[in-house]
Design a protein around this motif. Structure first.
Motif, PDB file in Angstrom:
ATOM      1  N   ALA A  62      -6.011  -1.139   0.248  1.00 25.89           N
ATOM      2  CA  ALA A  62      -6.436  -0.678   1.573  1.00 25.89           C
ATOM      3  C   ALA A  62      -7.789  -1.262   1.947  1.00 25.89           C
ATOM      4  O   ALA A  62      -8.015  -1.663   3.099  1.00 25.89           O
TER       5      ALA A  62
ATOM      6  N   TRP B 105       0.847  -1.203   0.000  1.00 26.27           N
ATOM      7  CA  TRP B 105       0.000   0.000   0.000  1.00 26.27           C
ATOM      8  C   TRP B 105       0.879   1.249   0.000  1.00 26.27           C
ATOM      9  O   TRP B 105       0.649   2.189  -0.774  1.00 26.27           O
TER      10      TRP B 105
ATOM     11  N   ALA C  69      -4.210   1.298  -5.119  1.00 26.41           N
ATOM     12  CA  ALA C  69      -3.864   1.477  -3.705  1.00 26.41           C
ATOM     13  C   ALA C  69      -5.115   1.480  -2.835  1.00 26.41           C
ATOM     14  O   ALA C  69      -5.128   0.910  -1.734  1.00 26.41           O
TER      15      ALA C  69
ATOM     16  N   THR D   8      -6.465   7.049   1.165  1.00 26.04           N
ATOM     17  CA  THR D   8      -5.301   6.926   0.290  1.00 26.04           C
ATOM     18  C   THR D   8      -4.914   8.268  -0.307  1.00 26.04           C
ATOM     19  O   THR D   8      -3.736   8.656  -0.297  1.00 26.04           O
TER      20      THR D   8
END
Length: 743
Positions: free
Chosen positions: A319, A93, A315, A349
């Motif tokens: 998450a 991440w 990403a 993010t």
């Protein structure tokens, strides 16, 4: 499979990879490669392409077996522990977030350069503030916010128009370059490639280490696998196709830049050493004039924009996958009801990207850390692919990489070598990676470990294959003295650990008197043989394979503990008819203190059948440390429900004293709901105000098929079979399970 709609076709999934790979990396790193190794930069990208293809094959195999979002994190969760999976997910991440930071900065830089150039041509002199670092940072943050809102409003991740536009621009650059090559003499073309290796083999390896990140992006397709249609076919094709598109652009472009990108007498390596960031624009301008320069500017803006879009998209899905497993805050797992986009994960993010844009002091080191992390996780991916193939004999992945195990071995070694080089070349990259991992480790232990462990236990119970994928084969010991309990005990043991992933070991104990003479009195042996005979019959009737063991001991509780230790049993299942007597409780407490295993104690009626349980009552008095075992048991019960049975009805009950304040009751309800959601999402919760907790629970037992309690823990080796449990057992004939978690 994720519950969200699968909307990405082959075109969309390939668009995620192309958006992340094509353009941004080569524009930023081609100059570095040329400066390190000269014209051999073409080979550096080609060799990196081979390594990337090997990695794509390994990731594609795992993605076809586990078509869920999360990428390498998801595969680590399947093959390793939840702690190891968190470490992998946390750094992946972070790597995608830092990659987003780099592409946001790159977009702001090229957009500013392009805008100021146009301003200078069509308006007048450019104002001083136009080159301000704060302006570029603000533009990078604004672009990140715009793309985040776009991802929230629709679930698409490909950016087809932008991808098509930049591929066309690169195609025009390559085509015009090839035309320019045909217009110059073969002698000049040959001279441009001489010397081919300016720094020998070392320079070639250096160029590979610097530029491997330019091909990163194919892995993002696996990271969004939960949104891909027909994932077993689409994900492998999209990953390989996106890499091939990138290589079909990169290799010819580098050849063209080398052949006609510099004036006669100047090598591409020398020009790159003077201006590595601008070498592609300068080279294009050399053979195409000002039009070539603007082609590169347009390609750069489009490439950075699409790469930022793809990395934010992936990403946020990483998450979200972690939040579903409770290794990140559960709020980040929530989906937008209209678009099925993980709104909270996208916002968190993008906020982290924006903060790093403001705070990151050394963007170059962060970029190197991102490259290092990707290389390490790719090496881990090859290891996971090897382990999962070896452990998936019953259900092999639909797509299987050819030349196994050569592909994961060679790919893993190559990634490790490049990672070592990256760590040695940029030591600060390793420091950043270690620092981020340390922050995550502290957060995991302090905030997430308990809930993540419970969720992992529930997932394991619902999908026992995970035990085999992790290389585990748990053993349940079932000591039985009363043959009437045999069927119930064996069926419960099989529910805890199915025979195809673990083992059930039944134990009968010959319990003689201390002055026993086996020659004169064989009654204890015959009694044990009768129990064993009933055990074998119960095993055959239920269709559950068991192993059997008979031992002799005058102290059965100590003998159970000895056998459990000897065979390293994961769990011990005891069946008792009476658990309300003080003397019996003392013997059980002594056994619990001896055992380093999960202990499940069943008190049931003669005609009780485990598979017939529909209504389960679980009294809770706060977190007692047995949630992990409770999740395993409830998950197993859910898994055993057949389609024609009533749905399992689980009620979590909390009895509060009449003196409890309203805010205490409200807080207890909130905690109970959260616990119930972790353990059994479709369960009921109830809080009762009462001055007599035992009477309240006993009354609820009349409408229940099973009562589940946990023992009281007062230390690692001290567990009390408390007065509450004994009193409840004496006031209710409801079948009862009492649990004690190992340790």
């Amino acid at each position: 499979m994720d519950s969200q709609t699968r909307h990405l076709t082959l075109l969309g999934a390939t668009g995620v990879g192309v958006g992340a790979i094509v353009g941004g990396g080569i524009l930023a790193l081609a100059g570095v490669a040329f400066a390190a190794t000269g014209p051999a930069a073409v080979l550096a990208f080609a060799f990196n392409g081979v390594i990337a293809l090997l990695t794509a094959l390994s990731l594609a195999e795992m993605a076809s077996k586990f078509p869920q979002s999360g990428g390498t994190y998801t595969y680590a969760k399947k093959a390793l522990s939840v702690e190891a999976a968190f470490a992998v997910g946390w750094v992946v991440w972070f790597a995608s977030v830092v990659a987003s930071v780099l592409y946001a900065i790159g977009f702001a830089h090229f957009a500013t350069v392009m805008a100021t150039g146009l301003w200078r041509v069509f308006v007048s002199d450019v104002p001083d503030w136009a080159g301000s670092p704060m302006l570029k940072t603000g533009l990078a943050i604004a672009t990140t916010g715009f793309l985040s809102l776009s991802l929230i409003r629709n679930t698409g991740g490909g950016g087809h128009f932008v991808n098509f536009s930049k591929v066309v621009v690169f195609g025009l650059l390559i085509l015009t370059g090839l035309i320019a090559i045909t217009c110059q003499s073969p002698v000049d073309t040959s001279a441009a490639f001489t010397p081919f290796f300016t720094s020998g083999f070392t320079g070639l390896v250096q160029a590979m280490g610097y530029t491997f990140i330019a091909l990163q992006g194919f892995d993002l397709i696996a990271a969004v696998g939960g949104e891909v249609r027909e994932p077993a076919k689409t994900i492998p094709r999209a990953m390989i196709l996106s890499l091939l598109i990138a290589l079909l652009i990169y290799v010819p472009l580098l050849l063209v830049l080398t052949a006609v990108g510099t004036p006669p007498g100047e090598s591409i390596g020398e020009a790159a050493a003077e201006d590595p960031e601008g070498i592609i624009a300068l080279a294009a301008e050399n053979f195409l004039g000002p039009v070539g320069y603007w082609f590169v500017m347009v390609a750069a803006v489009l490439s950075m924009f699409s790469a930022l879009h793809a990395n934010l998209f992936a990403a946020s899905r990483i998450a979200r996958a972690m939040a579903v497993d409770r290794t990140l805050p559960v709020r980040m797992s929530e989906l937008n009801p209209e678009t099925a986009a993980p709104t909270a994960a996208i916002l968190v993010t993008s906020t982290l990207v924006s903060l790093l844009l403001l705070l990151l002091p050394d963007v170059g080191a962060a970029g190197a850390a991102s490259s290092l992390i990707f290389l390490i996780t790719f090496a881990v991916g090859h290891l996971l692919a090897y382990l999962l193939r070896k452990r998936s004999k019953r259900r092999p992945p639909p797509f299987r990489t050819p030349w196994f195990p050569l592909v994961p071995i060679l790919g893993g070694i190559a990634c490790i070598v490049l990672a070592v080089f990256q760590g040695m070349t940029v030591p600060s990259a390793g420091g950043i990676a270690i620092g981020w991992l340390a922050i995550g480790g502290i957060m995991f232990v302090a905030l997430f470990r308990t809930r993540a462990s419970v969720m992992d236990a529930s997932n394991t119970a619902n999908n026992p294959e995970l035990l085999n994928l992790r290389g585990l084969s748990p053993l349940v010991l079932v000591p039985i003295a009363n043959p009437q309990n045999a069927v119930a005990m064996i069926s419960l043991a099989d529910a805890m650990v199915p025979a195809d992933v673990g083992r059930v070991l039944t134990q009968t104990i010959v319990v003689p008197s201390r002055d026993w003479n086996p020659i004169e009195n064989d009654e204890p042996i015959r009694r044990s043989q009768q129990v064993m005979q009933e055990l074998l019959r119960a095993s055959a009737i239920s269709g559950i394979r068991t192993e059997s063991l008979t031992t002799i001991s005058v102290e059965p509780m100590k003998e159970i503990a000895r056998v459990a230790k000897l065979h390293r049993c994961e769990s011990v299942l005891l069946g008792l008819s009476d658990i309300d007597e003080q003397n019996q409780a003392l013997h059980l407490e002594a056994l619990l203190g001896e055992l380093d295993a999960n202990v499940v104690i069943l008190r049931s009626r003669k005609d009780w059948i485990f598979e017939g349980v529909t209504r389960v009552l679980v009294p809770i008095a706060g977190r007692g440390g047995h949630e992990h075992l409770l999740a395993l048991l409830l998950g197993s019960m859910q898994r055993h429900r057949s389609a024609d049975q009533e749905p399992l009805e689980v009620t979590f009950l909390r009895v509060m004293p009449v003196t409890a304040l309203p805010e205490e009751t409200e807080r207890a309800m909130r905690d109970l709901r959260r616990l119930a959601w972790d353990l059994c999402p479709n369960s009921k919760v109830d809080i009762v105000i009462s001055s007599n907790a035992i009477a309240t629970v006993a009354e609820r037992c009349r409408k229940s098929d099973l009562l589940i309690l946990g023992v009281q823990r007062v230390g690692r080796r001290k567990k009390l079979f408390g007065a509450f449990t004994r009193a409840l057992a004496s006031r209710s004939d409801c079948p009862m399970i009492v649990m004690s978690r190992r340790g």
